[in-house]
Scaffold this motif. Structure first.
Motif, PDB file in Angstrom:
ATOM      1  N   GLY A 167     -10.629 -27.448 -80.518  1.00 48.42           N
ATOM      2  CA  GLY A 167     -11.249 -28.754 -80.697  1.00 48.42           C
ATOM      3  C   GLY A 167     -12.722 -28.689 -81.054  1.00 48.42           C
ATOM      4  O   GLY A 167     -13.203 -29.447 -81.905  1.00 48.42           O
ATOM      5  N   TYR A 168     -13.467 -27.780 -80.429  1.00 45.53           N
ATOM      6  CA  TYR A 168     -14.905 -27.734 -80.690  1.00 45.53           C
ATOM      7  C   TYR A 168     -15.210 -27.254 -82.102  1.00 45.53           C
ATOM      8  O   TYR A 168     -16.216 -27.646 -82.704  1.00 45.53           O
ATOM      9  CB  TYR A 168     -15.608 -26.854 -79.660  1.00 45.53           C
ATOM     10  CG  TYR A 168     -15.226 -25.396 -79.676  1.00 45.53           C
ATOM     11  CD1 TYR A 168     -15.927 -24.487 -80.465  1.00 45.53           C
ATOM     12  CD2 TYR A 168     -14.161 -24.932 -78.915  1.00 45.53           C
ATOM     13  CE1 TYR A 168     -15.581 -23.153 -80.483  1.00 45.53           C
ATOM     14  CE2 TYR A 168     -13.808 -23.598 -78.929  1.00 45.53           C
ATOM     15  CZ  TYR A 168     -14.512 -22.706 -79.712  1.00 45.53           C
ATOM     16  OH  TYR A 168     -14.160 -21.385 -79.728  1.00 45.53           O
ATOM     17  N   GLU A 170     -13.136 -27.811 -84.740  1.00 42.49           N
ATOM     18  CA  GLU A 170     -12.788 -28.951 -85.589  1.00 42.49           C
ATOM     19  C   GLU A 170     -13.861 -30.036 -85.509  1.00 42.49           C
ATOM     20  O   GLU A 170     -14.174 -30.679 -86.508  1.00 42.49           O
ATOM     21  CB  GLU A 170     -11.435 -29.500 -85.168  1.00 42.49           C
ATOM     22  CG  GLU A 170     -10.278 -28.530 -85.417  1.00 42.49           C
ATOM     23  CD  GLU A 170      -8.940 -29.113 -84.994  1.00 42.49           C
ATOM     24  OE1 GLU A 170      -8.943 -30.169 -84.314  1.00 42.49           O
ATOM     25  OE2 GLU A 170      -7.901 -28.515 -85.345  1.00 42.49           O
ATOM     26  N   ALA A 171     -14.449 -30.203 -84.313  1.00 41.10           N
ATOM     27  CA  ALA A 171     -15.520 -31.202 -84.173  1.00 41.10           C
ATOM     28  C   ALA A 171     -16.751 -30.784 -84.971  1.00 41.10           C
ATOM     29  O   ALA A 171     -17.407 -31.620 -85.608  1.00 41.10           O
ATOM     30  CB  ALA A 171     -15.874 -31.378 -82.701  1.00 41.10           C
ATOM     31  N   ALA A 174     -15.966 -31.402 -88.587  1.00 40.87           N
ATOM     32  CA  ALA A 174     -16.015 -32.836 -88.895  1.00 40.87           C
ATOM     33  C   ALA A 174     -17.450 -33.345 -88.898  1.00 40.87           C
ATOM     34  O   ALA A 174     -17.766 -34.330 -89.585  1.00 40.87           O
ATOM     35  CB  ALA A 174     -15.191 -33.615 -87.863  1.00 40.87           C
ATOM     36  N   GLY A 175     -18.333 -32.674 -88.148  1.00 39.69           N
ATOM     37  CA  GLY A 175     -19.736 -33.078 -88.126  1.00 39.69           C
ATOM     38  C   GLY A 175     -20.533 -32.607 -89.326  1.00 39.69           C
ATOM     39  O   GLY A 175     -21.737 -32.854 -89.399  1.00 39.69           O
ATOM     40  N   GLU A 186     -19.510 -20.499 -84.201  1.00 40.42           N
ATOM     41  CA  GLU A 186     -18.376 -21.089 -83.507  1.00 40.42           C
ATOM     42  C   GLU A 186     -17.223 -20.104 -83.289  1.00 40.42           C
ATOM     43  O   GLU A 186     -16.671 -20.026 -82.192  1.00 40.42           O
ATOM     44  CB  GLU A 186     -17.852 -22.307 -84.299  1.00 40.42           C
ATOM     45  CG  GLU A 186     -18.905 -23.370 -84.589  1.00 40.42           C
ATOM     46  CD  GLU A 186     -19.428 -24.049 -83.328  1.00 40.42           C
ATOM     47  OE1 GLU A 186     -18.770 -23.940 -82.276  1.00 40.42           O
ATOM     48  OE2 GLU A 186     -20.500 -24.683 -83.392  1.00 40.42           O
TER      49      GLU A 186
END
Length: 277
Positions: A167-168, A170-171, A174-175, A186
């Motif tokens: 999730g982090y 993908e976040a 997306a950011g 990451e």
């Protein structure tokens, strides 16, 4: 923190203990030419002479001092294997993470790796080394890189896949974070265990390929002092002076095992349900 710090210290001490034989061999290889009691190409005893005062490990097939050649023969082998491990690990890490973050491109990367894996290793060494202008160590190192990267890419891609879908990550994507940021900040920090273990394996593989090339009369050539070359040159007289073959075999084996165990000890432990992240 009070729980994890002692564990990290113990892990570092264990890694240092396991790396001690490799560090000793590397030190001996670097200082060996200065410590060698005789010139590496000068006969001092009769061929395959037993250990004695003039030659503590006896003589080789030409009567040269085995100890002097052993002390002088590790530098090039260690440097070549280290270069192979660094290039293969760095290339495979970059391609493996790219394959995980960009699945469409990753499929092509993995297919290319699968096709390269099908090439027999000994045949690949011979093709690359014989086609390389001048041959030598650079040709063997190039063959080792070509053979090592496909296997390593598959390992890194398999380990990076779950991280890339976290999730982090993908976040962050997306950011608006770019590919470089996702790779370095990451994904890569979560692959330390895999990359470190891979480096140890690739170093051992580099030693293995350089040694195999010496048996195939590729890479280092006589009268050069080289551990792998010493094994091939003196195999016929192993019953007359076992040290001529046993000493370089022992050096290569200790080096490979020590590096592997040290890399395993340095690799951070995987979290368990009882261990907080």
């Amino acid at each position: 923190m009070t729980v994890t710090a002692p564990a990290a210290v113990r892990r570092k001490r264990r890694a240092l203990l396991r790396a001690a034989p490799a560090l000793l061999l590397v030190t001996a290889a670097l200082a060996g030419p200065l410590l060698a009691p005789h010139p590496v190409d000068a006969p001092v005893v009769f061929p395959y002479a037993e250990a004695g005062a003039d030659a503590p490990l006896g003589g080789d097939q030409l009567g040269r001092d085995v100890l002097s050649r052993l002390l002088s023969g590790g530098t090039a082998l260690i440097a070549t294997a280290l270069a192979i491990a660094l290039v293969v690990t760095a290339t495979a890490t970059a391609l493996g993470i790219l394959a995980a973050l960009r699945p469409a491109l990753g499929r092509w990367i993995e297919r290319a790796a699968d096709l390269t894996i099908l090439l027999p290793s000994v045949l690949a060494i011979m093709l690359i080394a014989l086609a390389w202008p001048g041959g030598g160590r650079l040709a063997v190192a190039a063959a080792a890189v070509v053979l090592g990267v496909p296997y390593a890419v598959r390992i890194v891609a398999a380990a990076a896949g779950p991280v890339a879908s976290a999730g982090y990550v993908e976040a962050a994507a997306a950011g608006g974070e770019n590919l470089w940021h996702l790779t370095v900040h990451e994904v890569l920090p979560n692959l330390r265990s895999t990359v470190l273990a891979l480096f140890g394996l690739r170093f051992v593989e580099g030693v293995y390929i350089v040694s195999i090339a010496a048996f195939l009369q590729l890479g280092p050539q006589p009268p050069e002092a080289d551990w792998a070359l010493m094994i091939r040159e003196n195999a016929a007289g192993i019953t007359l002076n076992p040290w001529a073959v046993g000493a370089p075999c022992l050096a290569i084996g200790l080096l490979a095992i020590s590096v592997n165990l040290a890399a395993e000890a340095l690799a951070p432990a995987r979290p368990t349900p009882e261990t907080p992240l």
